[in-house]
Design a protein around this motif. Sequence first.
Motif, mmCIF file in Angstrom:
data_model
loop_
_atom_site.group_PDB
_atom_site.id
_atom_site.type_symbol
_atom_site.label_atom_id
_atom_site.label_comp_id
_atom_site.label_asym_id
_atom_site.label_seq_id
_atom_site.Cartn_x
_atom_site.Cartn_y
_atom_site.Cartn_z
ATOM 1 N N PHE A 178 2.312 2.143 -1.713
ATOM 2 C CA PHE A 178 2.411 1.447 -2.990
ATOM 3 C C PHE A 178 1.299 1.933 -3.916
ATOM 4 C CE2 PHE A 178 0.020 -0.767 0.219
ATOM 5 C CZ PHE A 178 -1.200 -0.985 -0.414
ATOM 6 N N LEU A 232 4.840 8.358 -7.014
ATOM 7 C CA LEU A 232 3.454 7.977 -7.279
ATOM 8 C C LEU A 232 2.615 9.246 -7.278
ATOM 9 C CD1 LEU A 232 3.089 5.030 -4.698
ATOM 10 C CD2 LEU A 232 3.366 4.815 -7.168
ATOM 11 N N ARG A 249 6.387 3.997 2.600
ATOM 12 C CA ARG A 249 5.895 2.618 2.693
ATOM 13 C C ARG A 249 4.658 2.358 1.819
ATOM 14 N NH1 ARG A 249 8.975 3.324 6.730
ATOM 15 N NH2 ARG A 249 9.850 1.849 8.150
ATOM 16 N N ALA A 301 -2.650 2.479 -2.992
ATOM 17 C CA ALA A 301 -2.833 2.600 -1.539
ATOM 18 C C ALA A 301 -3.879 3.660 -1.209
ATOM 19 C CB ALA A 301 -1.512 2.944 -0.859
#
Length: 143
Positions: free
Chosen positions: A23, A71, A21, A26
């Motif tokens: 991004f 990421l 969840r 974050a």
Amino acid sequence: MEFLTRSEAETEALGCRLAERLFPGAVVAYQGDLGMGKTAFTRGLARGLGCRARVTSPTFTIVNEYEGGRLPLFHFDLYRLEGAEDLFDIGWDDYLTRGGVCAVEWSERVEEALPPETVWVALRCCPDNENWRTVTVEGVDLA
């Protein structure tokens, strides 16, 4: 939301679930004493982000960087920092803009430097069993 994890593997799995969840940019701020599972949770974050490297606590390096996943993950241990000014001295602003996830142990030392959309993860010893953890996640819906 509050979760009960009964093992290190379950703590990691919860971190993996949160990673899905997250991004770019974050920040995940941990609260919890030594030995509560912050690094285990971060191993799960790394796995959920697709980072394959071995995740260790950055106690003496302040930050470990893990690349190669969906990421990048920047894992901070701020135990040795005096406050937010020290955090900015190590390039905090740059980490926030590099498009990764910042996982911050001992976040209470620099709370004023964290963005308003920070995800808070509190890990506490469960009163029923000292090997279990109560994990509270605020700032994102894991339902």
